[in-house]
Design an enzyme around this catalytic site. Structure first.
Site, PDB file in Angstrom:
ATOM      1  N   VAL A  13       0.845  -1.202   0.000  1.00 20.62           N
ATOM      2  CA  VAL A  13       0.000   0.000   0.000  1.00 20.62           C
ATOM      3  C   VAL A  13       0.878   1.250   0.000  1.00 20.62           C
ATOM      4  O   VAL A  13       0.658   2.190  -0.776  1.00 20.62           O
ATOM      5  CB  VAL A  13      -0.934  -0.006   1.225  1.00 20.62           C
ATOM      6  CG1 VAL A  13      -1.713   1.316   1.303  1.00 20.62           C
ATOM      7  CG2 VAL A  13      -1.907  -1.180   1.165  1.00 20.62           C
TER       8      VAL A  13
ATOM      9  N   HIS B 244       2.548   1.905  -3.376  1.00 19.34           N
ATOM     10  CA  HIS B 244       1.645   2.467  -4.375  1.00 19.34           C
ATOM     11  C   HIS B 244       1.314   3.923  -4.059  1.00 19.34           C
ATOM     12  O   HIS B 244       1.231   4.768  -4.954  1.00 19.34           O
ATOM     13  CB  HIS B 244       0.349   1.663  -4.463  1.00 19.34           C
ATOM     14  CG  HIS B 244      -0.529   2.092  -5.593  1.00 19.34           C
ATOM     15  ND1 HIS B 244      -1.371   3.185  -5.501  1.00 19.34           N
ATOM     16  CD2 HIS B 244      -0.676   1.609  -6.859  1.00 19.34           C
ATOM     17  CE1 HIS B 244      -2.002   3.334  -6.657  1.00 19.34           C
ATOM     18  NE2 HIS B 244      -1.595   2.407  -7.492  1.00 19.34           N
ATOM     19  N   GLU B 245       1.156   4.236  -2.768  1.00 17.69           N
ATOM     20  CA  GLU B 245       0.768   5.583  -2.380  1.00 17.69           C
ATOM     21  C   GLU B 245       1.902   6.591  -2.559  1.00 17.69           C
ATOM     22  O   GLU B 245       1.675   7.707  -3.018  1.00 17.69           O
ATOM     23  CB  GLU B 245       0.307   5.578  -0.917  1.00 17.69           C
ATOM     24  CG  GLU B 245      -1.011   4.855  -0.677  1.00 17.69           C
ATOM     25  CD  GLU B 245      -2.176   5.596  -1.318  1.00 17.69           C
ATOM     26  OE1 GLU B 245      -2.525   6.679  -0.828  1.00 17.69           O
ATOM     27  OE2 GLU B 245      -2.723   5.090  -2.320  1.00 17.69           O
ATOM     28  N   SER B 246       3.113   6.225  -2.179  1.00 17.12           N
ATOM     29  CA  SER B 246       4.190   7.221  -2.123  1.00 17.12           C
ATOM     30  C   SER B 246       5.517   6.767  -2.691  1.00 17.12           C
ATOM     31  O   SER B 246       6.487   7.531  -2.665  1.00 17.12           O
ATOM     32  CB  SER B 246       4.427   7.605  -0.657  1.00 17.12           C
ATOM     33  OG  SER B 246       4.958   6.486   0.059  1.00 17.12           O
TER      34      SER B 246
ATOM     35  N   LEU C 248      -5.595   1.134  -8.100  1.00 18.93           N
ATOM     36  CA  LEU C 248      -4.839   1.058  -6.858  1.00 18.93           C
ATOM     37  C   LEU C 248      -4.876  -0.346  -6.276  1.00 18.93           C
ATOM     38  O   LEU C 248      -3.836  -0.923  -5.939  1.00 18.93           O
ATOM     39  CB  LEU C 248      -5.388   2.062  -5.842  1.00 18.93           C
ATOM     40  CG  LEU C 248      -4.825   1.958  -4.421  1.00 18.93           C
ATOM     41  CD1 LEU C 248      -4.497   3.337  -3.858  1.00 18.93           C
ATOM     42  CD2 LEU C 248      -5.805   1.247  -3.481  1.00 18.93           C
TER      43      LEU C 248
END
Length: 465
Positions: free
Chosen positions: A298, A301-303, A428
Site C-alpha cells: 500500500v 503504491h501511495e508514495s 490502486l
C-alpha cells in the site's frame, strides 16, 4: 450450493484410514472425504505463510466438495510421480492442471480451461522464431510436466535438442534462473506468463510448443457414475453462472496491470529503500494484525516509500493520509514514517470493520483498500449503485466493475457524495495486489516475537536429465 442432479445414486468416497472406497448415498452427511490428487504450483495447490492452502485448482476442488457436502483430503505428489499415481485407484479426482491422457483408459471431465505450452527466454537473448531453431539448444522444464513430455516428443524430430527436467522447486524458481541467466530456455504453461512477469520482468515468451490443450479433472479408469455426473454438472454450472470467472479473477485479474518497467523499479526499491522501513511495517503488523508486506505494498503504491511525499490535494506522508484522517487517528506528524504507517494500518482495519460481517477475505481487504483510496462516503455510494444494478457489493469481482461508474454523470448526479474517480481505486487495488504478490515471494513473513529482517533460504533446484 444447489443440488444439480437427483440424489438417489451413490458415489465412492475414501475411507479415512485405508484408501478403500465405500459407497455413500446422498444426501447423508459424509463421514469420509473427497480425495483429490494434485501437485504443488501456483495454479494448483500451494500453502501460504499462515499454513493456508491456496491455488485455482484447490479452490475449485473445495467448491465441488462443498456442493457434494463432503470434506476434502489432498494427495499432493511430486510432478514426476503424477503419471504413476494417475494409474492408481486411491483418488476420486485428479485436479492438477492436467490434460486428457491420449490412449488412456483414464476418464476426464469436460474442459475447464484451455491452455498451451510456450517457450520462455531472457529478453536479452535473440528470440527464436521457429521450432527448428531449437536444434543444439538445451530447454528446461519441470519434471513430469506436460511441457517436458512435449519437449521429449520434439527431441525425436529436432536434432540435438537437449531436455533437462527440474525435480525440485516450482516453475517460478526455474523462471528466476532464466531471468538470472543461469538457464537459456524454459518450457512453461502460457497461462502462467502474466503471473511470472511479476517476478521475472526480463522474461519473454516466443515459440508455442504443441497444440492448444484442454485442462480437465481426471477421474481414474473406473470412476463411480454418480461422481462423474456430478463433476461434469458442476463444471457446466460454474462456467455458466460466473463462479469460474470469479475464481479466475482471484488469481489472474490483477496480474496484467504492472509493466516491465514498473516491476524492475519495484524490485530495485525492495533492495534499496525497503530495508530502512521494514521495521516500521513489521511494528504495524504486530499492532494491527495486517501482514506487513501488504502494508508495504500500500505504501509503495501511495508514495513509492517516500516519507515526505505530498500531493496537490494535501495528502501527505508514506501512507498519503488526509489531514482529516490523520487528526482522527491522532497523528502528530504525517511525515514521520513510523506514525504514518501505523495510522494507515489502523485506518485499513477501520474500513474493514465498516463492511458487513458476511464479506469474506480476500474481498474484505480489497474492498477496504478501495475505500482507502476514494473515501468511505464514495465507496458506500458505489455499494448502493451495485445493489441497484443487482451486483454483489460484497465481491471485489463485482465492485471493480461498479466503481468506475462513480465518474459517470448518470450515476454520480444522483448521489450526495458526488463524482469520484472510482476507476483509480480499481487500479490502486489491483496494483497493490501485484506488489503484495512480489513481496510475498521475496520477503519472509515477519516473526513478530523475534523479528527477522533477512531473507530465508529455500531448497535448491535439483536438475536431472
Amino acid at each position: 450450493m444447489k443440488r444439480l442432479l437427483p440424489l438417489g445414486m451413490t458415489i465412492f468416497l475414501a475411507a479415512c484410514g485405508d484408501w478403500s472406497f465405500t459407497p455413500l448415498p446422498f444426501p447423508t452427511p459424509a463421514q469420509h472425504d473427497l480425495v483429490v490428487l494434485t501437485r504443488g504450483g501456483p495454479l494448483t495447490h500451494q500453502t501460504d505463510d499462515a499454513g493456508n492452502a491456496t491455488g485455482l485448482e484447490h479452490d475449485l476442488a473445495e467448491a465441488f466438495a462443498q456442493e457434494l457436502g463432503v470434506g476434502v483430503k489432498y494427495l499432493v505428489v511430486a510432478p514426476e510421480d503424477m503419471a504413476k499415481r494417475l494409474r492408481s485407484n486411491d483418488y476420486h479426482i485428479a485436479a492438477a492442471w492436467l490434460s486428457p491422457l491420449p490412449d488412456s483408459e483414464i476418464r476426464a471431465t469436460p474442459p475447464i480451461f484451455q491452455t498451451q505450452d510456450t517457450l520462455a527466454q531472457n529478453d536479452a537473448s535473440l528470440p527464436l522464431r521457429e521450432l527448428a531453431q531449437l536444434s543444439g539448444k538445451t530447454v528446461h522444464a519441470m519434471a513430469g510436466s506436460r511441457q517436458a513430455a512435449n519437449l521429449h516428443r520434439l527431441s525425436l524430430e529436432i536434432p540435438d535438442l537437449a531436455v533437462v527436467e527440474v525435480g525440485h522447486g516450482d516453475i517460478l524458481d526455474l523462471l528466476e534462473l532464466l531471468g538470472n541467466g543461469q538457464v537459456d530456455y524454459v518450457a512453461m504453461d502460457k497461462n502462467l506468463e502474466d503471473i511470472a512477469n511479476q517476478f521475472v520482468p526480463n522474461l519473454r515468451t516466443t515459440l508455442l510448443i504443441g497444440e492448444e490443450q484442454p485442462i480437465v479433472w481426471l477421474l481414474g479408469d473406473a470412476p463411480n457414475a454418480e461422481l462423474a455426473a456430478r463433476a461434469n454438472a458442476f463444471i457446466d454450472r460454474i462456467q455458466r453462472d460466473g463462479t469460474l470467472a470469479k475464481l479466475e479473477d482471484r488469481y489472474f485479474g490483477h496480474v496484467r496491470r504492472l509493466n516491465q518497467a514498473d516491476v524492475i523499479k519495484f524490485l530495485g526499491q525492495i533492495e534499496t529503500s525497503l530495508p530502512k522501513l521494514r521495521q516500521y511495517f513489521q511494528t504495524a503488523e504486530a499492532a494491527t494484525g495486517i501482514d506487513w508486506r501488504l502494508l508495504a505494498a500500500v505504501a509503495y503504491h501511495e508514495s513509492h516509500w517516500d516519507s515526505n511525499a505530498t500531493s496537490p490535494t494535501g495528502v501527505r506522508g508514506i501512507m498519503m493520509l488526509t489531514e482529516e484522517t490523520a487528526d482522527r487517528l491522532k497523528v502528530s506528524n504525517r511525515l514521520d514514517p513510523r506514525e504514518s504507517i501505523l495510522a494507515g494500518a489502523r485506518y485499513i482495519n477501520l474500513l474493514k470493520d465498516n463492511l458487513p460481517d458476511d464479506v469474506r477475505e480476500p474481498d474484505r481487504t480489497w474492498l477496504a483498500l478501495a475505500a482507502y483510496n476514494i473515501g468511505p462516503g464514495h465507496f458506500n455510494a458505489a455499494r448502493t449503485i451495485a445493489k441497484q444494478l443487482k451486483a454483489d457489493p460484497n465481491a471485489w469481482f463485482e465492485m471493480k466493475r461498479i466503481l468506475p461508474l462513480l465518474a459517470k454523470p448518470q450515476y454520480y448526479e444522483r448521489l450526495k457524495s458526488g463524482r469520484a474517480r472510482g476507476g483509480e481505486a480499481v487500479i490502486l487495488v489491483e496494483n497493490i495486489r501485484s506488489y503484495y504478490d512480489i513481496l510475498v515471494r521475496h520477503e519472509p513473513q515477519a516473526q513478530i516475537a523475534t523479528r527477522v529482517d533477512g531473507m530465508t533460504g529455500g531448497p535448491g533446484l535439483k536438475l536431472k536429465r
